[in-house]
Design a protein around this motif. Structure first.
Motif, PDB file in Angstrom:
ATOM      1  N   PHE A 163       2.391   5.732  13.743  1.00 21.63           N
ATOM      2  CA  PHE A 163       3.587   5.207  13.236  1.00 21.63           C
ATOM      3  C   PHE A 163       4.174   4.054  13.430  1.00 21.63           C
ATOM      4  CE2 PHE A 163       7.892   6.375  15.463  1.00 21.63           C
ATOM      5  CZ  PHE A 163       8.517   7.337  14.399  1.00 21.63           C
ATOM      6  N   ASP A 164       4.228   3.017  13.817  1.00 21.86           N
ATOM      7  CA  ASP A 164       3.860   1.928  13.818  1.00 21.86           C
ATOM      8  C   ASP A 164       3.876   1.452  12.755  1.00 21.86           C
ATOM      9  OD1 ASP A 164       5.292   1.566  16.552  1.00 21.86           O
ATOM     10  OD2 ASP A 164       3.371   0.724  17.127  1.00 21.86           O
ATOM     11  N   TYR A 165       3.039   1.550  11.600  1.00 24.41           N
ATOM     12  CA  TYR A 165       2.267   1.372  10.756  1.00 24.41           C
ATOM     13  C   TYR A 165       3.470   2.141   9.067  1.00 24.41           C
ATOM     14  CZ  TYR A 165      -0.488   1.108   6.419  1.00 24.41           C
ATOM     15  OH  TYR A 165      -1.242   0.564   5.337  1.00 24.41           O
ATOM     16  N   PHE A 166       3.869   3.246   9.672  1.00 26.46           N
ATOM     17  CA  PHE A 166       4.691   3.661   8.566  1.00 26.46           C
ATOM     18  C   PHE A 166       6.264   3.388   9.169  1.00 26.46           C
ATOM     19  CE2 PHE A 166       8.723   6.812   9.085  1.00 26.46           C
ATOM     20  CZ  PHE A 166       9.010   7.016   8.409  1.00 26.46           C
ATOM     21  N   LYS A 167       6.154   2.679   9.931  1.00 27.16           N
ATOM     22  CA  LYS A 167       7.884   1.454  10.247  1.00 27.16           C
ATOM     23  C   LYS A 167       7.656   0.420   9.173  1.00 27.16           C
ATOM     24  CE  LYS A 167       9.072   3.710  15.025  1.00 27.16           C
ATOM     25  NZ  LYS A 167       9.520   3.376  16.464  1.00 27.16           N
ATOM     26  N   VAL A 168       6.531  -0.100   9.392  1.00 29.17           N
ATOM     27  CA  VAL A 168       6.493  -1.318   8.773  1.00 29.17           C
ATOM     28  C   VAL A 168       6.319  -1.030   7.213  1.00 29.17           C
ATOM     29  CG1 VAL A 168       4.616  -3.471   8.291  1.00 29.17           C
ATOM     30  CG2 VAL A 168       5.098  -2.488  10.901  1.00 29.17           C
ATOM     31  N   LEU A 169       6.201  -0.302   6.941  1.00 28.76           N
ATOM     32  CA  LEU A 169       6.007   0.007   5.827  1.00 28.76           C
ATOM     33  C   LEU A 169       6.898   0.659   4.898  1.00 28.76           C
ATOM     34  CD1 LEU A 169       2.547   1.773   5.229  1.00 28.76           C
ATOM     35  CD2 LEU A 169       2.551  -0.262   4.378  1.00 28.76           C
ATOM     36  N   CYS A 170       7.743   1.474   6.049  1.00 26.60           N
ATOM     37  CA  CYS A 170       9.172   1.648   5.530  1.00 26.60           C
ATOM     38  C   CYS A 170      10.039   0.553   5.144  1.00 26.60           C
ATOM     39  CB  CYS A 170       9.659   2.600   6.171  1.00 26.60           C
ATOM     40  SG  CYS A 170       9.078   4.005   6.392  1.00 26.60           S
ATOM     41  N   ILE A 171      10.037  -1.174   6.336  1.00 24.23           N
ATOM     42  CA  ILE A 171      11.087  -1.809   6.242  1.00 24.23           C
ATOM     43  C   ILE A 171      10.918  -2.409   4.970  1.00 24.23           C
ATOM     44  CG2 ILE A 171      11.136  -4.189   7.160  1.00 24.23           C
ATOM     45  CD1 ILE A 171      10.573  -2.361   9.978  1.00 24.23           C
ATOM     46  N   GLN A 172       9.122  -2.824   4.630  1.00 24.24           N
ATOM     47  CA  GLN A 172       8.543  -3.686   3.311  1.00 24.24           C
ATOM     48  C   GLN A 172       8.995  -2.989   1.972  1.00 24.24           C
ATOM     49  OE1 GLN A 172       3.999  -4.061   4.827  1.00 24.24           O
ATOM     50  NE2 GLN A 172       4.755  -5.295   4.943  1.00 24.24           N
ATOM     51  N   GLY A 173       8.786  -1.478   1.974  1.00 25.21           N
ATOM     52  CA  GLY A 173       8.807  -1.165   0.986  1.00 25.21           C
ATOM     53  C   GLY A 173      10.552  -1.052   0.953  1.00 25.21           C
ATOM     54  N   VAL A 226       0.403   8.337   5.795  1.00 24.27           N
ATOM     55  CA  VAL A 226       1.437   7.558   6.694  1.00 24.27           C
ATOM     56  C   VAL A 226       1.777   6.469   4.806  1.00 24.27           C
ATOM     57  CG1 VAL A 226       2.217   5.080   7.478  1.00 24.27           C
ATOM     58  CG2 VAL A 226       0.049   7.687   8.483  1.00 24.27           C
ATOM     59  N   GLU A 227       1.089   6.252   4.410  1.00 20.77           N
ATOM     60  CA  GLU A 227       1.020   5.148   3.408  1.00 20.77           C
ATOM     61  C   GLU A 227       1.904   6.075   2.248  1.00 20.77           C
ATOM     62  OE1 GLU A 227      -3.002   1.936   3.790  1.00 20.77           O
ATOM     63  OE2 GLU A 227      -2.892   3.871   1.850  1.00 20.77           O
ATOM     64  N   SER A 228       1.437   7.751   1.763  1.00 25.85           N
ATOM     65  CA  SER A 228       2.490   8.409   1.374  1.00 25.85           C
ATOM     66  C   SER A 228       3.922   8.312   1.462  1.00 25.85           C
ATOM     67  CB  SER A 228       1.394   9.499   0.323  1.00 25.85           C
ATOM     68  OG  SER A 228       1.119  10.255   1.851  1.00 25.85           O
ATOM     69  N   MET A 229       3.701   9.063   2.670  1.00 25.56           N
ATOM     70  CA  MET A 229       4.977   9.124   3.753  1.00 25.56           C
ATOM     71  C   MET A 229       6.377   8.249   3.476  1.00 25.56           C
ATOM     72  SD  MET A 229       5.775  12.547   5.121  1.00 25.56           S
ATOM     73  CE  MET A 229       7.097  10.927   6.355  1.00 25.56           C
ATOM     74  N   ALA A 230       5.726   7.140   3.746  1.00 30.04           N
ATOM     75  CA  ALA A 230       6.817   5.786   3.402  1.00 30.04           C
ATOM     76  C   ALA A 230       7.321   5.699   2.614  1.00 30.04           C
ATOM     77  CB  ALA A 230       6.222   4.128   4.473  1.00 30.04           C
ATOM     78  N   GLY A 231       6.208   5.887   1.435  1.00 34.68           N
ATOM     79  CA  GLY A 231       6.563   5.498   0.278  1.00 34.68           C
ATOM     80  C   GLY A 231       7.379   6.438  -0.265  1.00 34.68           C
ATOM     81  N   PRO A 251       0.809  -1.063   0.147  1.00 29.01           N
ATOM     82  CA  PRO A 251       0.599   0.048   0.017  1.00 29.01           C
ATOM     83  C   PRO A 251       1.159   1.138   0.177  1.00 29.01           C
ATOM     84  CG  PRO A 251       0.244  -0.996   2.405  1.00 29.01           C
ATOM     85  CD  PRO A 251       0.823  -1.698   1.175  1.00 29.01           C
ATOM     86  N   LEU A 252       1.969   1.034   0.204  1.00 28.47           N
ATOM     87  CA  LEU A 252       3.214   2.866   0.187  1.00 28.47           C
ATOM     88  C   LEU A 252       2.631   3.509  -1.354  1.00 28.47           C
ATOM     89  CD1 LEU A 252       4.768  -0.197   0.621  1.00 28.47           C
ATOM     90  CD2 LEU A 252       6.630   1.860   1.288  1.00 28.47           C
ATOM     91  N   GLY A 280      -5.578  13.401   2.352  1.00 27.73           N
ATOM     92  CA  GLY A 280      -4.129  14.066   3.246  1.00 27.73           C
ATOM     93  C   GLY A 280      -2.555  13.019   2.809  1.00 27.73           C
ATOM     94  N   HIS A 281      -2.665  12.176   1.199  1.00 29.10           N
ATOM     95  CA  HIS A 281      -1.557  12.074   1.063  1.00 29.10           C
ATOM     96  C   HIS A 281      -0.520  13.136   0.916  1.00 29.10           C
ATOM     97  CE1 HIS A 281      -4.122   9.005  -0.803  1.00 29.10           C
ATOM     98  NE2 HIS A 281      -3.714   8.659  -0.471  1.00 29.10           N
ATOM     99  N   ILE A 282       0.620  13.195   1.263  1.00 20.84           N
ATOM    100  CA  ILE A 282       1.860  13.808   1.061  1.00 20.84           C
ATOM    101  C   ILE A 282       2.928  13.875  -0.789  1.00 20.84           C
ATOM    102  CG2 ILE A 282       4.358  14.138   1.316  1.00 20.84           C
ATOM    103  CD1 ILE A 282       2.572  15.661   3.197  1.00 20.84           C
TER     104      ILE A 282
END
Length: 251
Positions: A150-160, A74-79, A11-12, A103-105
């Motif tokens: 914020f935990d979701y952000f961390k997980v997405l960054c790792i997956q990405g 969060v999903e856009s921030m991680a991407g 979902p990034l 709400g996307h960055i």
């Protein structure tokens, strides 16, 4: 990278836009509708002192729409965090960060990346921009206090990162093809590609990967968490924002 995330079912979120080159120095750039820069949002609403305040005013805190906007953020921030780290995108002031209606960055203006920086000084030394006001939208703060988003952000960054790493050669080849283009971002010469490759941490061979994939994954998790930790309300990032505020009036 947007294709890579989509192919992997992650979902990034990124917003690619088209650029039609018309000469060596000019181009037509696609308009991104229904967006405003973070700077213009703050200028338009003087009573709003932070991005969190804007989210509360626009989406109504604790409402379903507020939670959806936070998730989109969060999903856009991680991407974009992974993209900015790997491609070393600089000049990330609030005039170059857009917010859409959902709400996307969205990052724009990629004039400084890979090996060049504003003023030829790499003042933005953090892996990516993760200031207090961005963290506050994720229900965190400058210290990185844990929260669901914020935990979701961390997980997405790792997956990405793990997913981009699998396609490292695909990304590196696209960059390497332009090495002799004369673009300012290649002022570092061949070292530009070498440093890009280093950021993927490709020290292990495919044969080793099949044997120690769990151990490697743990190493990558630790790496990404360290990138997030290094970016948390980084002093040099705050100073660059302050510089833009004083010099160019960008809030």
């Amino acid at each position: 990278m947007a294709d890579i995330f989509q192919e992997a079912g992650l979902p990034l979120w990124l917003r690619p836009y088209e650029v039609l080159v018309t000469s060596s120095y000019t181009a037509l750039i696609e308009t991104i509708p229904d967006t405003a820069s973070l700077h213009s949002i703050k200028s338009r609403f003087p009573s709003i002192t932070s991005l969190r305040d804007f989210f509360v005013a626009k989406y109504q805190e604790n409402s379903p729409s507020f939670k959806i906007a936070q998730r989109n953020f969060v999903e856009s921030m991680a991407g974009y965090s992974i993209l900015c780290y790997l491609l070393q995108v600089k000049d990330r002031h609030n005039g170059n960060l857009l917010m859409d209606e959902e709400g996307h960055i969205i990052h724009i203006d990629f004039g400084f990346m890979l090996s060049n920086s504003p003023g030829s000084v790499n003042f933005e030394s953090a892996p990516f921009k993760l200031t207090r006001e961005l963290l506050e939208v994720m229900d965190s703060d400058a210290e990185g206090v844990p929260s669901e988003f914020f935990d979701y952000f961390k997980v997405l960054c790792i997956q990405g990162f793990l997913t981009c790493r699998k396609h490292a050669e695909r990304i590196i080849l696209l960059v390497e093809m332009l090495l002799d283009s004369g673009f300012p971002c290649f002022k570092g010469g061949p070292r530009t590609i070498q440093n890009l490759r280093k950021r993927f941490h490709l020290s292990l061979t495919e044969e080793v990967l099949t044997v120690v994939s769990d151990g490697l994954k743990q190493q990558c998790v630790s790496l990404v968490l360290s990138l997030i930790s290094s970016s948390l309300d980084a002093w040099r990032t705050r100073q660059y924002d302050y510089y833009q505020r004083v010099l160019n009036g960008i809030w």
